[in-house]
Scaffold this motif. Structure first.
Motif, PDB file in Angstrom:
ATOM      1  N   THR A 147       0.846  -1.189   0.000  1.00  0.00           N
ATOM      2  CA  THR A 147       0.000   0.000   0.000  1.00  0.00           C
ATOM      3  C   THR A 147       0.885   1.245   0.000  1.00  0.00           C
ATOM      4  O   THR A 147       2.103   1.162   0.170  1.00  0.00           O
ATOM      5  CB  THR A 147      -0.918   0.042   1.238  1.00  0.00           C
ATOM      6  OG1 THR A 147      -0.102   0.130   2.408  1.00  0.00           O
ATOM      7  CG2 THR A 147      -1.787  -1.199   1.321  1.00  0.00           C
ATOM      8  N   GLY A 148       0.267   2.399  -0.187  1.00  0.00           N
ATOM      9  CA  GLY A 148       1.012   3.654  -0.172  1.00  0.00           C
ATOM     10  C   GLY A 148       1.426   4.091  -1.568  1.00  0.00           C
ATOM     11  O   GLY A 148       1.009   3.515  -2.576  1.00  0.00           O
ATOM     12  N   VAL A 149       2.264   5.115  -1.629  1.00  0.00           N
ATOM     13  CA  VAL A 149       2.729   5.666  -2.906  1.00  0.00           C
ATOM     14  C   VAL A 149       3.966   4.885  -3.347  1.00  0.00           C
ATOM     15  O   VAL A 149       4.981   4.874  -2.641  1.00  0.00           O
ATOM     16  CB  VAL A 149       3.052   7.161  -2.795  1.00  0.00           C
ATOM     17  CG1 VAL A 149       3.522   7.705  -4.141  1.00  0.00           C
ATOM     18  CG2 VAL A 149       1.824   7.935  -2.310  1.00  0.00           C
ATOM     19  N   GLU A 174       4.965  -2.974  -6.771  1.00  0.00           N
ATOM     20  CA  GLU A 174       3.785  -2.286  -7.290  1.00  0.00           C
ATOM     21  C   GLU A 174       2.854  -1.897  -6.153  1.00  0.00           C
ATOM     22  O   GLU A 174       2.828  -2.530  -5.088  1.00  0.00           O
ATOM     23  CB  GLU A 174       3.047  -3.179  -8.295  1.00  0.00           C
ATOM     24  CG  GLU A 174       1.888  -2.538  -9.030  1.00  0.00           C
ATOM     25  CD  GLU A 174       2.253  -1.256  -9.775  1.00  0.00           C
ATOM     26  OE1 GLU A 174       2.356  -0.214  -9.085  1.00  0.00           O
ATOM     27  OE2 GLU A 174       2.424  -1.303 -10.998  1.00  0.00           O
ATOM     28  N   ASN A 175       2.107  -0.833  -6.386  1.00  0.00           N
ATOM     29  CA  ASN A 175       1.065  -0.381  -5.455  1.00  0.00           C
ATOM     30  C   ASN A 175      -0.100  -1.376  -5.453  1.00  0.00           C
ATOM     31  O   ASN A 175      -0.420  -1.981  -6.477  1.00  0.00           O
ATOM     32  CB  ASN A 175       0.583   1.004  -5.890  1.00  0.00           C
ATOM     33  CG  ASN A 175      -0.735   1.401  -5.271  1.00  0.00           C
ATOM     34  OD1 ASN A 175      -1.787   1.168  -5.862  1.00  0.00           O
ATOM     35  ND2 ASN A 175      -0.696   1.986  -4.097  1.00  0.00           N
ATOM     36  N   ASP A 176      -0.735  -1.557  -4.303  1.00  0.00           N
ATOM     37  CA  ASP A 176      -1.764  -2.588  -4.163  1.00  0.00           C
ATOM     38  C   ASP A 176      -2.965  -2.376  -5.083  1.00  0.00           C
ATOM     39  O   ASP A 176      -3.449  -3.331  -5.705  1.00  0.00           O
ATOM     40  CB  ASP A 176      -2.220  -2.716  -2.711  1.00  0.00           C
ATOM     41  CG  ASP A 176      -2.850  -1.447  -2.155  1.00  0.00           C
ATOM     42  OD1 ASP A 176      -2.520  -0.343  -2.641  1.00  0.00           O
ATOM     43  OD2 ASP A 176      -3.680  -1.548  -1.226  1.00  0.00           O
ATOM     44  N   GLY A 180      -7.866   3.841  -1.586  1.00  0.00           N
ATOM     45  CA  GLY A 180      -7.083   4.127  -2.787  1.00  0.00           C
ATOM     46  C   GLY A 180      -7.874   3.783  -4.029  1.00  0.00           C
ATOM     47  O   GLY A 180      -8.849   3.028  -3.974  1.00  0.00           O
ATOM     48  N   SER A 181      -7.464   4.331  -5.148  1.00  0.00           N
ATOM     49  CA  SER A 181      -8.123   4.016  -6.420  1.00  0.00           C
ATOM     50  C   SER A 181      -7.089   3.964  -7.529  1.00  0.00           C
ATOM     51  O   SER A 181      -5.970   4.469  -7.377  1.00  0.00           O
ATOM     52  CB  SER A 181      -9.199   5.055  -6.753  1.00  0.00           C
ATOM     53  OG  SER A 181      -8.604   6.298  -7.088  1.00  0.00           O
ATOM     54  N   THR A 182      -7.472   3.342  -8.613  1.00  0.00           N
ATOM     55  CA  THR A 182      -6.639   3.280  -9.816  1.00  0.00           C
ATOM     56  C   THR A 182      -7.540   3.379 -11.033  1.00  0.00           C
ATOM     57  O   THR A 182      -8.630   2.804 -11.051  1.00  0.00           O
ATOM     58  CB  THR A 182      -5.847   1.964  -9.879  1.00  0.00           C
ATOM     59  OG1 THR A 182      -4.796   1.994  -8.915  1.00  0.00           O
ATOM     60  CG2 THR A 182      -5.206   1.770 -11.238  1.00  0.00           C
ATOM     61  N   MET A 237       1.422   9.148  -8.325  1.00  0.00           N
ATOM     62  CA  MET A 237       0.434   9.335  -7.261  1.00  0.00           C
ATOM     63  C   MET A 237      -0.991   9.415  -7.779  1.00  0.00           C
ATOM     64  O   MET A 237      -1.903   9.753  -7.030  1.00  0.00           O
ATOM     65  CB  MET A 237       0.760  10.594  -6.454  1.00  0.00           C
ATOM     66  CG  MET A 237       1.991  10.452  -5.584  1.00  0.00           C
ATOM     67  SD  MET A 237       2.224  11.842  -4.455  1.00  0.00           S
ATOM     68  CE  MET A 237       0.802  11.684  -3.375  1.00  0.00           C
ATOM     69  N   ALA A 238      -1.191   9.110  -9.058  1.00  0.00           N
ATOM     70  CA  ALA A 238      -2.557   9.122  -9.583  1.00  0.00           C
ATOM     71  C   ALA A 238      -3.398   8.091  -8.835  1.00  0.00           C
ATOM     72  O   ALA A 238      -2.955   6.976  -8.581  1.00  0.00           O
ATOM     73  CB  ALA A 238      -2.544   8.803 -11.078  1.00  0.00           C
ATOM     74  N   GLY A 239      -4.614   8.483  -8.469  1.00  0.00           N
ATOM     75  CA  GLY A 239      -5.509   7.554  -7.792  1.00  0.00           C
ATOM     76  C   GLY A 239      -5.554   7.698  -6.289  1.00  0.00           C
ATOM     77  O   GLY A 239      -6.263   6.941  -5.614  1.00  0.00           O
TER      78      GLY A 239
END
Length: 395
Positions: free
Chosen positions: A140-142, A178-180, A210-212, A226-228
């Motif tokens: 998780t996180g950036v 990778e981000n979760d 968070g979102s993607t 940091m998108a999402g």
């Protein structure tokens, strides 16, 4: 007609197709059959692909189908570090097959440095499987996946942000980070509800939010990776609730599982009635207790959760207005409640434009989503990320 073709381009299409004939490859790349056959011959000699299945004849010589030679690639060790006290460990292949999996508890607030904890897990997994050729870590996180860095990790203790460098030096095999939520988007794209969807959004609500966004099937990362970060949009400017990022009134501080549990706990402690009061005397509440309260029509729980859905709807409305997605996939235990899903859609319909048609549904993958995330990262990068592919093949 194209004049040239790289081996990686052909390997990528073979991987995505599962099985494909030389003729189909020539049509897809607009190249002559002879040119495709020449490149395929080299791949066969390198044992990168195999001739797997003989198709049905349409009058002439029956086509021979090509597929990736999975035996030429070592297995994937995947580690998914969530913010909800669970760590998901997976062994898989580049074809997306999961060989084995297990889940363990990790208390990010009380435990040691996260990297030391992961290191112990990797050492143990390496002893049980000698055929690991890549480590895939989801956190998780950036995350800056290109530099292999954890830019901001509010849920863990990290002694260094250089995750990839740390583990590649330790184990001398390629490592992906990778981000979760971005990994979740890859899973939904590969095996989930968005296999045939060009534009979609993943919204994940657990301890954080968070979102993607996937635009034309590509994960959008943004300039600073940091998108999402929808959880850190200030959704309630008058709020006194402080977010992990330091601001007040963020969506995460208002509507994450942690925030919801904190609100309900505080209300019970100042005397508000709830059927969860007796549970709170014995232990801290969790999201399953909140869902139990919804099921039992507990007034306090419904009041707090309705407010949370209002805030989430405002966040989603921003995403819909900006991105115009075809689908929004929701991840989180709270979305298993029909009442909460109906409330969220009702609140969203009140503030969104009538002409914006967007399907909203919970993920259908359940807990398998978390197990598959690290595997999906490797599947996405193989033959696409040249530097990683070269490392993996040499290894």
């Amino acid at each position: 007609m194209k004049e040239n073709i790289r081996e990686e381009e052909i390997l990528k299409i073979i991987k995505e197709s599962g099985e494909i004939s030389r003729l189909e490859l020539s049509e897809k790349f607009d190249l002559t059959l002879a040119r495709i056959s020449k490149v395929v011959k080299k791949l066969l000699e390198k044992k990168m692909v195999i001739e797997k299945t003989v198709g049905e004849s349409t009058g002439g010589r029956p086509p021979v189908y090509l597929s990736i030679n999975n035996e030429n690639f070592k297995n994937i060790l995947g580690i998914n570090f969530t913010s909800n006290q669970y760590l998901y460990i997976t062994h898989g292949t580049i074809s997306g097959e999961i060989i084995r999996k297990r889940k363990i508890i990790f208390d990010s607030q009380e435990s040691e440095d996260a990297l030391e904890f992961i290191d112990k897990i990797i050492k143990k997994e390496m002893k049980t499987s000698r055929n690991i050729g890549v480590i895939s870590i989801v956190m998780t996180g950036v995350i800056d996946e290109e530099k292999g860095l954890s830019v901001m990790a509010p849920h863990y203790k990290l002694k260094t942000p250089k995750i990839v460098e740390y583990f590649e030096r330790e184990y001398n095999i390629p490592v992906l980070l990778e981000n979760d939520v971005r990994a979740m988007a890859l899973v939904e794209k590969q095996i989930g509800s968005c296999k045939n969807t060009e534009n979609f959004v993943i919204l994940n609500i657990c301890e954080g939010i968070g979102s993607t966004s996937c635009i034309e099937r590509k994960v959008y990362r943004g300039y600073n990776s940091m998108a999402g970060e929808i959880g850190h949009i200030v959704i309630n400017p008058s709020s006194i609730r402080k977010c992990s990022c330091g601001k007040r009134g963020c969506l995460e501080a208002e509507s994450s599982e942690k925030a919801i549990i904190k609100k309900i706990t505080s209300e019970i402690k100042i005397g508000k009635y709830s059927i969860l009061k007796d549970i709170l005397k014995e232990r801290e509440l969790n999201i399953r207790d909140i869902l139990f309260g919804i099921k039992k029509k507990d007034f306090l729980v419904i009041q707090v959760m309705t407010e949370a859905m209002e805030h989430i709807a405002r966040g989603l409305n921003i995403l819909i207005s900006m991105l115009d997605p075809e689908k929004i996939i929701l991840v989180g235990e709270m979305f298993s409640s029909k009442f909460l899903m109906d409330t969220l859609k009702f609140e969203l319909n009140k503030i969104s434009l009538d002409i914006q048609k967007c399907g909203i549904e919970p993920t259908k993958l359940g807990e398998d989503l978390y197990f598959y995330c690290p595997i999906a990262v490797v599947v996405e990068n193989i033959f696409e990320n040249k530097i990683f592919t070269e490392k993996f093949i040499k290894n």
